[in-house]
Design an enzyme around this catalytic site. Structure first.
Site, short mmCIF file in Angstrom:
data_model
loop_
_atom_site.label_atom_id
_atom_site.label_comp_id
_atom_site.label_asym_id
_atom_site.label_seq_id
_atom_site.Cartn_x
_atom_site.Cartn_y
_atom_site.Cartn_z
N VAL A 1 0.77 -1.29 0.00
CA VAL A 1 -0.13 -0.07 0.26
C VAL A 1 0.75 1.20 0.02
CG1 VAL A 1 -1.76 -1.23 1.09
CG2 VAL A 1 -0.28 0.12 2.50
N GLU B 1 11.14 -3.14 -3.15
CA GLU B 1 10.87 -3.32 -4.77
C GLU B 1 11.89 -2.41 -5.29
OE1 GLU B 1 10.46 -4.91 -7.51
OE2 GLU B 1 8.71 -5.73 -6.04
N GLU C 1 9.46 2.31 -12.98
CA GLU C 1 8.12 2.30 -13.80
C GLU C 1 8.49 2.56 -15.19
OE1 GLU C 1 5.19 5.17 -12.17
OE2 GLU C 1 5.60 4.54 -10.19
N LYS D 1 16.84 -0.13 0.68
CA LYS D 1 16.03 0.41 -0.31
C LYS D 1 15.86 1.88 -0.24
CE LYS D 1 12.58 1.10 -2.82
NZ LYS D 1 11.82 0.29 -3.77
N ASN E 1 17.39 4.18 -3.63
CA ASN E 1 16.83 5.47 -4.03
C ASN E 1 17.61 6.67 -3.88
OD1 ASN E 1 14.92 3.97 -5.64
ND2 ASN E 1 13.31 4.24 -3.98
N GLY F 1 11.31 12.77 -10.57
CA GLY F 1 9.99 12.79 -10.04
C GLY F 1 9.62 11.39 -9.67
N CYS G 1 9.18 7.70 -5.39
CA CYS G 1 9.82 7.09 -4.26
C CYS G 1 10.90 8.07 -3.75
CB CYS G 1 10.24 5.83 -4.93
SG CYS G 1 9.35 4.54 -4.62
N ARG H 1 14.88 17.49 -22.13
CA ARG H 1 15.09 16.02 -22.08
C ARG H 1 16.33 15.81 -23.14
NH1 ARG H 1 13.30 12.97 -17.68
NH2 ARG H 1 11.11 13.64 -16.85
C1 UDX Z 1 4.46 1.83 -3.93
C2 UDX Z 1 4.70 1.44 -2.56
O1 UDX Z 1 3.87 0.24 -2.18
C3 UDX Z 1 5.09 2.94 -1.71
O2 UDX Z 1 5.55 2.58 -0.51
C4 UDX Z 1 6.02 3.47 -2.56
O3 UDX Z 1 6.40 4.38 -1.91
C5 UDX Z 1 5.51 3.67 -3.94
O4 UDX Z 1 5.16 2.71 -4.71
P1 UDX Z 1 2.45 1.99 -5.41
O5 UDX Z 1 1.89 0.57 -5.47
O6 UDX Z 1 2.83 3.01 -6.47
O7 UDX Z 1 2.99 2.22 -4.02
O8 UDX Z 1 0.95 3.01 -4.77
P2 UDX Z 1 -0.42 3.08 -5.33
O9 UDX Z 1 -0.30 2.95 -7.02
O10 UDX Z 1 -1.02 4.24 -4.68
O11 UDX Z 1 -1.19 1.72 -4.78
C6 UDX Z 1 -1.48 1.51 -3.33
C7 UDX Z 1 -2.83 1.12 -3.38
O12 UDX Z 1 -3.27 0.52 -2.11
C8 UDX Z 1 -4.00 1.80 -4.04
O13 UDX Z 1 -4.60 1.13 -4.63
C9 UDX Z 1 -5.04 1.94 -2.67
O14 UDX Z 1 -6.12 2.16 -2.86
C10 UDX Z 1 -4.55 0.46 -1.88
N1 UDX Z 1 -4.82 0.74 -0.42
C11 UDX Z 1 -4.18 1.62 0.36
C12 UDX Z 1 -5.59 -0.40 0.11
O15 UDX Z 1 -5.87 -1.38 -0.44
N2 UDX Z 1 -5.59 -0.70 1.37
C13 UDX Z 1 -5.08 0.33 2.37
O16 UDX Z 1 -5.31 0.50 3.44
C14 UDX Z 1 -4.49 1.28 1.72
C1 UDX Z 2 12.91 4.49 -8.86
C2 UDX Z 2 14.02 3.63 -8.95
O1 UDX Z 2 14.81 3.61 -10.01
C3 UDX Z 2 13.50 2.18 -8.50
O2 UDX Z 2 14.59 1.27 -8.18
C4 UDX Z 2 12.53 2.08 -7.36
O3 UDX Z 2 12.26 0.88 -6.76
C5 UDX Z 2 11.53 3.04 -7.27
O4 UDX Z 2 12.18 4.44 -7.75
P1 UDX Z 2 11.17 5.34 -10.77
O5 UDX Z 2 10.89 6.38 -9.84
O6 UDX Z 2 10.09 4.39 -11.51
O7 UDX Z 2 12.11 4.14 -10.21
O8 UDX Z 2 11.86 5.72 -12.00
P2 UDX Z 2 13.48 6.03 -12.34
O9 UDX Z 2 13.81 5.62 -13.45
O10 UDX Z 2 14.24 5.66 -11.21
O11 UDX Z 2 13.49 7.92 -12.48
C6 UDX Z 2 13.11 8.71 -11.56
C7 UDX Z 2 13.25 10.06 -11.96
O12 UDX Z 2 14.37 10.41 -12.16
C8 UDX Z 2 12.53 10.32 -13.36
O13 UDX Z 2 11.70 11.59 -13.27
C9 UDX Z 2 13.57 10.18 -14.20
O14 UDX Z 2 13.12 11.17 -15.49
C10 UDX Z 2 14.68 10.93 -13.63
N1 UDX Z 2 15.98 10.74 -14.10
C11 UDX Z 2 16.27 9.31 -14.09
C12 UDX Z 2 16.74 11.73 -14.80
O15 UDX Z 2 16.26 12.97 -14.79
N2 UDX Z 2 17.83 11.13 -15.25
C13 UDX Z 2 18.28 10.14 -15.35
O16 UDX Z 2 19.64 9.94 -15.80
C14 UDX Z 2 17.68 9.09 -14.70
#
Ligand code: UDX
Ligand code: UDX
Length: 480
Positions: A94, A172, A176, A227, A231, A280, A283, A457
């Site tokens: 969650v 994880e 994305e 973790k 990040n 952005g 995480c 970009r």
């Molecule tokens: C993930 C990780 O779990 C989070 O810790 C990390 O920081 C970001 O990525 P993510 O899967 O991206 O989260 O979050 P989100 O897409 O918001 O999904 C969480 C889901 O949990 C939602 O669909 C929400 O409705 C659900 N939820 C939340 C429950 O089902 N029960 C709850 O009590 C709270």
């Molecule tokens: C990140 C971590 O990579 C992943 O391991 C973790 O579990 C979740 O958080 P994510 O947020 O999905 O994954 O995307 P990521 O590819 O890491 O990019 C994060 C941000 O950094 C994006 O906005 C991306 O555009 C930016 N970025 C990344 C840059 O601006 N330059 C780069 O060279 C790489």
């Protein structure tokens, strides 16, 4: 190897992490029944939609896997209680947003959902249950989960069916846009825990497609901290290269050349050195703020300040970009049409959480610009939420009769037809492939002069654009 044989998994949270992760486990472990449950009914409906293009999450490759497994050994429902009862392993996936108020506001993660899940597991589970924390969490969260579960273990009456629990941390690392590939071919799988049998049960699941040497086992706290640190290090690289982009622009260097040169040093490595509009995603910022909070809590203000500067640099960088756009357009954006290409925080996702586009667009709207925003995957309704619709009420500018939805002083365009007509500037904020392939010659003919292209970009070729008589700014390019 001693282990418990897992036959039934329940994942609480059908989001960006829970959905893809469980889909891949279901695909690779046909003998395990997997139930993904969520409070959100609409989200579950979307996961069950007969049209696989309507899944709530856009991830390349996800649709095909869901197609293969859904209603065979992968099920999406709101039946939280029932599915917890049936499971011998429960993933908590969650969301854990940054706390908005109270102790640690603005930095610490809000664990209310995780705590609620632990209480549900404590109440509904049966027999022995392995609880796996999948959400990114502050260090020592497993302790919170454990103490809730332990209380239940202790409070059970002598004649009631025994309930026992193990807690594992299995963070994880999926990114994305490439989540499916990251899940199928991980650099490593990290499992933190105390009980070797519980650890082995999870190791056995991953061993169905991940080689054993890539499965690292640690204690729970190392896993949780690894973790956050992972990040934080990645985000720190992005802030580092973005800080250098600003220096390149004023000194006549080019950040791509600098990145290539430093990235060739095998000690530094070439990944995560692309300068952009600022990092952005759900995480990076949250995890660093967690580290900052933890460091302060444990009396390490210097460590806290070091990591906080990574986030501060990122905010400064986003504001720097909108400021320089305003300056290039003669210091005023009033009555100017700006086309924004891309709103997702990176390409190949429909996720906008913490996207640099949000702050940059808000700043441009504050300067009274009229924005036409396009993104191939992000929906109008999401942008409306992110920009808080009525940031400004200025809606008096000619919209060129575009057939697009209306909301405040910006418009959403669901295709690229005609959107460049009379535009003063185009800003590329997400590196979608379609923007690389745009016919810039045609675009240049219909924009208002002087016309500006801002490429945050670095996806366009400077000479190609300049030859068309367009003014061109590219991130970190002090030469062009
Ligand atoms: C993930 C990780 O779990 C989070 O810790 C990390 O920081 C970001 O990525 P993510 O899967 O991206 O989260 O979050 P989100 O897409 O918001 O999904 C969480 C889901 O949990 C939602 O669909 C929400 O409705 C659900 N939820 C939340 C429950 O089902 N029960 C709850 O009590 C709270
Ligand atoms: C990140 C971590 O990579 C992943 O391991 C973790 O579990 C979740 O958080 P994510 O947020 O999905 O994954 O995307 P990521 O590819 O890491 O990019 C994060 C941000 O950094 C994006 O906005 C991306 O555009 C930016 N970025 C990344 C840059 O601006 N330059 C780069 O060279 C790489």
């Amino acid at each position: 190897m001693n282990r418990l044989n897992i036959k039934n998994i329940c994942c609480i949270g059908a989001g960006y992490v829970g959905g893809p992760t469980m889909s891949v486990i279901a695909d690779k472990c046909p003998n395990i029944i997997i139930n993904v449950v969520d409070l959100n009914e609409q989200r579950i409906k979307n996961w069950n939609d007969p049209d696989f293009d309507k899944l709530p999450i856009y991830e390349p490759g996800l649709g095909e896997i869901v197609k293969r497994c859904r209603n065979k050994n992968l099920f999406f429902s709101n039946l939280i209680r029932e599915k917890i009862q049936e499971a011998d392993m429960i993933f908590i996936s969650v969301n854990t947003p940054t706390k908005k108020r109270g102790l640690g506001a603005g930095k610490a993660s809000d664990l209310k959902w995780v705590e609620a899940c632990a209480r549900q597991v404590a109440q509904f589970s049966k027999g022995h249950t392995i609880v796996v924390e999948k959400s990114t969490l502050p260090v020592r969260t497993a302790e919170v989960i454990k103490s809730i579960l332990n209380e239940v273990e202790k409070s059970l009456k002598d004649n009631s069916e025994p309930k026992t629990f193990d807690v594992l941390s299995n963070p994880e690392f999926l990114s994305e846009g490439s989540a499916i590939n990251d899940l199928l071919n991980p650099d490593r799988v990290l499992i933190g825990g105390e009980n070797i049998h519980a650890i082995n049960s999870l190791v056995e699941i991953y061993k169905n497609w991940v080689s054993e040497e890539k499965i690292l086992t640690t204690n729970v706290w190392s896993s949780e901290l690894a973790k956050l640190t992972s990040n934080a290090f990645l985000a720190q690289r992005v802030s580092s290269i973005n800080s250098i982009s600003a220096l390149c622009e004023v000194t006549g260097a080019n950040v791509k050349e600098v990145a290539r040169a430093i990235g060739s040093d095998s000690r530094i490595g070439s990944k995560f050195l692309n300068s952009g509009p600022g990092f952005g995603g759900s995480c990076f910022k949250k995890d660093i703020l967690n580290l900052v909070y933890l460091s302060e809590f444990f009396g390490l203000p210097e460590v806290a300040a070091f990591w906080e500067s990574v986030v501060n640099l990122n905010s400064w960088h986003q504001n720097r970009i909108s400021r320089l756009i305003t300056k290039k357009l003669f210091g005023t954006l009033s009555n100017k049409k700006i086309v924004v290409l891309g709103f997702a925080f990176k390409a190949n996702t429909n996720d906008t959480r913490e996207s640099a586009a949000i702050q940059i667009c808000k700043n441009l709207l504050d300067e009274e610009a009229y924005l036409v925003i396009h993104d191939p995957k992000v929906k109008f309704e999401q942008i409306e939420i992110d920009l808080e619709k009525n940031v400004l009420g200025n809606d008096s500018i000619d919209k060129n009769k575009l057939n697009i939805s209306k909301g405040g002083n910006w418009h959403f365009a669901d295709n690229l037809n005609k959107i460049f007509e009379n535009a003063d500037a185009v800003i590329i904020l997400t590196e979608w492939d379609i923007y690389k392939k745009l016919n810039w010659q045609e675009v240049s003919k219909i924009m208002r002069r002087p016309s500006w292209i801002f490429d945050t970009r670095s996806i366009l070729n400077t000479n190609d654009i300049k030859e068309l008589g367009l003014n061109f700014w590219q991130i970190g390019d002090g030469i062009g």
